[in-house]
Design an enzyme around this catalytic site. Structure first.
Site, short mmCIF file in Angstrom:
data_model
loop_
_atom_site.label_atom_id
_atom_site.label_comp_id
_atom_site.label_asym_id
_atom_site.label_seq_id
_atom_site.Cartn_x
_atom_site.Cartn_y
_atom_site.Cartn_z
N GLU A 199 0.81 -1.21 0.00
CA GLU A 199 0.00 0.00 0.00
C GLU A 199 0.85 1.27 0.00
O GLU A 199 0.34 2.37 0.19
CB GLU A 199 -0.96 -0.02 1.20
CG GLU A 199 -1.96 -1.17 1.11
CD GLU A 199 -2.92 -1.20 2.28
OE1 GLU A 199 -3.43 -0.14 2.67
OE2 GLU A 199 -3.17 -2.30 2.82
N LYS A 250 -16.17 0.01 2.16
CA LYS A 250 -15.39 -0.66 1.12
C LYS A 250 -16.34 -1.18 0.05
O LYS A 250 -17.29 -1.91 0.36
CB LYS A 250 -14.59 -1.82 1.70
CG LYS A 250 -13.43 -1.41 2.59
CD LYS A 250 -12.68 -2.63 3.09
CE LYS A 250 -11.47 -2.24 3.91
NZ LYS A 250 -10.76 -3.42 4.46
#
Length: 457
Positions: free
Chosen positions: A205, A360
C-alpha cells in the site's frame, strides 16, 4: 437514450499480482465503460477454486457472462435502483449467495452500470452518483494517507496494521495532497536516518515498514516528520489497529502475538508500564479495558484523530465504552465491525459502538446499498470514509464516489504506487472541474463527531 448492449466480465490482476474481476458495459450507441473491483487479502472475496494461489474469480466471470450480463441487455443504465434490484433477484433465483458468487461480482456489475448511466446522461460520474443519492452537498474528501505498516503483514514490532496522516489544515484537496506528500517524504528521511536506506522500501500500500519497536517510537517519528514539514496542528494521525488479529478466546489482547519478533514482549510491556502504571509488564495479555486506556493515552499525548478497529469485531462492550469516553475527541471507525453492511450499521448506531463508517466497495453488493449505508451513517452524525482495499486496481471509482456522496474522507493508500495515486489524481481533476464550487472537508472531515481545535492556516 442508449441502452445496455452487452456486459462482459474477465479476470485481471490487482496491484499485488492477485486475480480480480473487471466488467465492461457496452451501450447501444457503441460507447463503453469499464470497472475493476479491488480485492482484499483481509476479507477473502475470492470465490472458490485453487487456481492462481487459491484465489480466482472464474466462477464470478462465468456467471456474469452467461446469466447476469445477458439478462441486463436492453435495460436503461440510468435506472440504477431497478437494475440493482434485478441483479439481486437474479442471484436469488439462481440460488447463489456470497459464498459461491460474491459481492465482488454483483458490485462489479452495479458499479459498471453506474458508470454507464453517467456516460448516457453525459455528466461526470460524481454528479451522477450525487443525483442518484439526491445529495446536494458535494465535498472534496480529506485524504487518509497510509505511511507506516505493521500488524501481521509486516516484520516489525507494531501490532497495529497501519498508521496514516490526515492533512486537515488545508483549504483545498490540492493543498492537502501537497502537505501529505511533504510529510511522507520527511518521514522517509526520518526513517532512513534511524534505520538505514533499506527501511524506506515500500509495501503493497506504499507505506514504509521499518523496525519500529512500538507505538511510542512510530508516533514520535510521525510527529517529527509533521513538524519538519512545517504542518504541526495541520496534519493529524490515524491508526488502523485491526485488533481482531490479536484477540484471544479468553477475551484478552495478546500484545506478543508476533512471537517471531525476539525481545518484543519485554519492550512492548515495558512501554505499556511506563505509560499506564496499572499495567503489569510481566503479563503476556492485557484486557480490553487496559487497551482502551492505552488508546486514550495516545489521543491525549499525540495528534491522533482516528482509530480504526480498536477492538475485536465481537467486543462490542469495549467499542461502546470507548465511544462514550472519548468519541468527542477521536473518530472511532468500524471496518470489520460493520463490513459496510446497512443492517450491522443500524445496530452499531443504536448501540453507539463507534462513530464512523469505513465503506469498502468490495464488501457491499450494489450501488443502491452503498447509497443507503452512507445515508444511514450521515443521518446519525457519523463520519464516512471511502476506502480502498489491500489489493487495488487503477480504477478511480471510489474517488468519484467520495465526492458524489459528500463523504469527508478517502482512504486509498500512500502517495506512492500508481494504483493508489490514480484515485488521488482523479480527485485533483474533480476539484479543478468543480472550480469555485469545490468544498474541501478539512477539519470538518468527521463532523459533527470530531471537534478539532482550529488554527491559522
Amino acid at each position: 437514450m442508449a441502452t445496455i448492449k452487452a456486459i462482459t466480465a474477465r479476470q485481471v490482476f490487482d496491484g499485488c499480482g492477485n486475480p480480480t474481476l473487471e466488467v465492461d458495459v457496452t451501450l447501444s450507441d457503441n460507447k463503453s465503460v469499464r470497472f475493476a473491483v479491488s480485492s482484499d487479502s483481509h476479507s477473502g472475496i475470492y470465490d472458490g477454486g485453487s487456481d492462481y494461489l487459491a484465489s480466482h474469480v472464474c466462477q464470478a466471470v462465468d456467471k456474469i457472462n452467461t446469466v447476469i450480463g445477458p439478462a441486463l441487455v436492453g435495460k436503461d443504465p440510468t435506472d440504477q435502483t431497478g437494475i440493482d434490484n434485478f441483479i439481486l433477484q437474479q442471484v436469488h433465483e439462481h440460488g447463489w449467495c456470497s459464498r459461491n458468487l460474491g459481492a465482488n461480482a454483483t458490485m462489479a456489475v452495479s458499479a459498471a452500470v453506474c458508470k454507464a448511466g453517467a456516460k448516457v446522461l453525459n455528466i461526470p460520474l460524481y454528479q451522477h452518483i450525487a443525483n442518484l443519492a439526491d445529495n446536494k452537498n458535494l465535498r472534496m474528501p480529506v485524504p487518509t494517507l497510509y505511511v507506516v505498516g505493521g500488524g501481521s503483514h509486516v516484520e516489525n514490532k507494531l501490532i497495529a496494521r497501519a498508521f496514516s496522516i490526515l492533512p486537515v489544515g488545508a483549504d483545498s484537496f490540492k493543498k492537502a495532497m501537497g502537505m501529505g506528500v511533504e510529510v511522507y517524504h520527511n518521514l522517509k528521511s526520518v526513517v532512513e536516518k534511524k534505520f538505514g536506506q533499506n527501511a524506506t522500501n515500500v509495501g503493497d500500500e506504499g507505506g514504509f515498514s521499518p523496525k519500529f519497536q512500538g507505538y511510542k517510537e512510530v508516533l514520535e517519528a510521525l510527529e517529527t516528520a509533521i513538524d519538519e514539514a512545517g504542518y504541526t496542528g495541520k496534519v493529524l494521525i490515524g491508526i488502523d489497529v485491526a485488533a481482531s488479529e490479536f484477540y484471544g478466546e479468553d477475551k484478552t489482547y495478546d500484545l506478543n502475538y508476533k512471537k517471531e519478533n525476539i525481545g518484543f514482549k519485554k519492550r512492548i510491556y515495558a512501554f505499556c508500564y511506563d505509560l499506564v502504571n496499572s499495567y503489569n509488564p510481566c503479563k503476556e495479555r492485557i484486557s480490553g479495558e487496559q487497551l482502551k486506556d492505552l488508546y486514550k493515552l495516545f489521543v491525549s499525548k499525540y495528534p491522533v484523530a482516528s482509530i480504526e478497529d480498536p477492538f475485536a469485531q465481537d467486543d462490542l462492550d469495549l467499542y461502546a465504552m470507548m465511544t462514550a469516553e472519548c468519541g468527542d475527541k477521536v473518530q472511532i471507525v468500524g471496518d470489520n465491525l460493520l463490513l459496510s453492511n446497512p443492517n450491522r450499521l443500524k445496530r452499531a448506531i443504536e448501540e453507539k459502538t463507534c462513530n464512523a463508517l469505513l465503506l469498502k466497495v468490495d464488501q457491499i453488493r450494489t450501488m443502491t446499498e452503498i447509497i443507503e449505508a452512507v445515508k444511514v451513517a450521515k443521518d446519525a452524525g457519523w463520519g464516512v470514509i471511502a476506502s480502498h482495499c489491500s489489493g487495488e486496481t487503477d480504477d478511480t471509482f471510489i474517488a468519484d464516489l467520495s465526492v458524489g456522496l459528500g463523504m469527508g474522507q478517502i482512504k486509498t493508500g500512500a502517495p506512492c504506487r500508481s494504483e493508489h495515486l490514480a484515485k488521488y489524481n482523479q480527485l485533483l481533476r474533480i476539484e479543478e472541474e468543480l472550480g469555485k464550487d469545490a468544498v474541501y472537508a478539512g477539519r470538518n472531515f468527521c463532523k459533527p463527531i470530531c471537534n478539532v481545535e482550529s488554527d491559522d492556516r
